[in-house]
Design a protein around this motif. Structure first.
Motif, PDB file in Angstrom:
ATOM      1  N   GLU A   1       0.840  -1.188   0.000  1.00 35.27           N
ATOM      2  CA  GLU A   1       0.000   0.000   0.000  1.00 35.27           C
ATOM      3  C   GLU A   1       0.882   1.247   0.000  1.00 35.27           C
ATOM      4  O   GLU A   1       1.829   1.344   0.787  1.00 35.27           O
ATOM      5  N   PRO A   2       0.593   2.211  -0.858  1.00 31.63           N
ATOM      6  CA  PRO A   2       1.438   3.410  -0.961  1.00 31.63           C
ATOM      7  C   PRO A   2       1.447   4.228   0.336  1.00 31.63           C
ATOM      8  O   PRO A   2       0.439   4.323   1.039  1.00 31.63           O
ATOM      9  N   LEU A   3       2.604   4.807   0.621  1.00 33.19           N
ATOM     10  CA  LEU A   3       2.744   5.771   1.710  1.00 33.19           C
ATOM     11  C   LEU A   3       3.006   7.140   1.109  1.00 33.19           C
ATOM     12  O   LEU A   3       3.737   7.267   0.124  1.00 33.19           O
ATOM     13  N   SER A   4       2.433   8.161   1.706  1.00 30.51           N
ATOM     14  CA  SER A   4       2.722   9.529   1.282  1.00 30.51           C
ATOM     15  C   SER A   4       3.988   9.992   2.000  1.00 30.51           C
ATOM     16  O   SER A   4       4.005  10.113   3.224  1.00 30.51           O
ATOM     17  N   VAL A   5       5.048  10.201   1.248  1.00 27.91           N
ATOM     18  CA  VAL A   5       6.346  10.537   1.833  1.00 27.91           C
ATOM     19  C   VAL A   5       6.904  11.777   1.153  1.00 27.91           C
ATOM     20  O   VAL A   5       6.987  11.836  -0.075  1.00 27.91           O
ATOM     21  N   THR A   6       7.294  12.765   1.939  1.00 32.06           N
ATOM     22  CA  THR A   6       7.966  13.944   1.416  1.00 32.06           C
ATOM     23  C   THR A   6       9.461  13.688   1.397  1.00 32.06           C
ATOM     24  O   THR A   6      10.063  13.398   2.434  1.00 32.06           O
TER      25      THR A   6
ATOM     26  N   ALA B   1      13.167  23.407  11.829  1.00 30.48           N
ATOM     27  CA  ALA B   1      13.615  23.368  10.432  1.00 30.48           C
ATOM     28  C   ALA B   1      13.107  22.111   9.737  1.00 30.48           C
ATOM     29  O   ALA B   1      12.662  22.167   8.580  1.00 30.48           O
ATOM     30  N   PHE B   2      13.152  20.996  10.436  1.00 29.91           N
ATOM     31  CA  PHE B   2      12.684  19.730   9.859  1.00 29.91           C
ATOM     32  C   PHE B   2      11.200  19.810   9.527  1.00 29.91           C
ATOM     33  O   PHE B   2      10.765  19.415   8.443  1.00 29.91           O
ATOM     34  N   ARG B   3      10.423  20.338  10.456  1.00 27.13           N
ATOM     35  CA  ARG B   3       8.981  20.419  10.232  1.00 27.13           C
ATOM     36  C   ARG B   3       8.646  21.341   9.059  1.00 27.13           C
ATOM     37  O   ARG B   3       7.710  21.076   8.299  1.00 27.13           O
TER      38      ARG B   3
ATOM     39  N   GLY C   1      10.125  12.801  14.645  1.00 27.97           N
ATOM     40  CA  GLY C   1       9.614  11.545  15.198  1.00 27.97           C
ATOM     41  C   GLY C   1       8.514  10.923  14.375  1.00 27.97           C
ATOM     42  O   GLY C   1       8.321   9.705  14.391  1.00 27.97           O
ATOM     43  N   ALA C   2       7.775  11.746  13.620  1.00 28.42           N
ATOM     44  CA  ALA C   2       6.657  11.239  12.839  1.00 28.42           C
ATOM     45  C   ALA C   2       7.038  10.878  11.408  1.00 28.42           C
ATOM     46  O   ALA C   2       6.271  10.224  10.713  1.00 28.42           O
TER      47      ALA C   2
END
Length: 253
Positions: free
Chosen positions: A137-142, A237-239, A247-248
């Motif tokens: 199943e696809p994951l939405s990943v940036t 910066a990460f967010r 963490g997410a």
């Protein structure tokens, strides 16, 4: 280099063939492609897979679907075991046209090991192959992309910061090391990467952090290793770039 024909379990009658490859620290499989669809997975360690102008960092909880004939490269910053599934295109129900991240739960993990058995009979193999396809199943990943400059002086700066993202030198100090003014370098970074130097450095640091986060390194340690004075500055910066907290990022949700 491609080793898709080595260490492969299964035969021509199999819809899915399993390949197992050990990668040493810093080892890279350079740009190549396969006539089969591939699911690249790190059974141990962390992989970075580049394809279609993007780079995915893959801990054991995540894999990347790579369509047939798509050129890609694989790298491990530390020792890793890659177990890839190769799908015969005409016998595969999945037809995603672009590289696609998927989650790897305990059942899929066990099935990959099961299909890697060279003594598996045709009927149980066929049943396991069908379940594997159902589980993808696809994951939405940036993904965080870092375009490198071409200018020799700017590239020397970029290479130095890639090797040590925690380097806190200013652009002026870096320019003195490569024989260029800060103004010249700033202009080159915008022209050749599409970002200001500050934006480019942030992208570089956040992408460098992904391998540490995938390896479950504490955020406070990651922040220091990629050049941030405080964990909160790193998290902010990460967010901004990834849209989620560190963490997410590797959550399967």
């Amino acid at each position: 280099m491609s080793r898709s024909g080595q260490g492969v379990a299964g035969d021509a009658a199999s819809a899915i063939v399993v390949g197992s490859f050990e990668l040493g620290s810093g080892e890279r499989y350079d740009w190549h492609d396969h006539p089969l669809h591939q699911l690249a997975w790190a059974a141990r360690g962390v992989l970075a897979v580049s394809a279609a102008g993007r780079t995915w960092v893959l801990p054991p909880t995540r894999a990347l679907w790579i369509p047939a004939e798509i050129r890609h490269a694989v790298e491990a910053s530390r020792p890793a075991m890659m177990q890839s599934l190769y799908f015969h295109a005409r016998r595969c129900p999945i037809a995603w046209p672009e590289p696609t991240a998927v989650g790897v739960g305990s059942l899929l993990r066990e099935l990959i090991g099961y299909l890697a058995r060279p003594d598996l009979a045709p009927d149980p193999r066929a049943r396991a192959e069908a379940v594997v396809c159902d589980l993808l199943e696809p994951l939405s990943v940036t993904t965080i992309e870092v375009r490198m400059p071409v200018d020799v002086r700017a590239k020397r700066v970029a290479d130095a910061l890639t090797a040590n993202p925690a380097d806190r030198r200013t652009l002026a100090a870096l320019g003195r090391a490569v024989g260029a003014s800060a103004r010249t370098l700033a202009r080159v970074f915008v022209a050749e990467t599409g970002m200001s130097f500050g934006q480019w450095r942030t992208h570089l640091r956040v992408r460098a952090a992904l391998a540490y986060l995938a390896d479950q390194t504490p955020v406070s340690v990651v922040a220091s290793r990629v050049g941030y004075d405080t964990p909160s500055a790193f998290v902010a910066a990460f967010r901004r770039l990834a849209g989620v907290s560190p963490g997410a990022y590797f959550s399967d949700r």
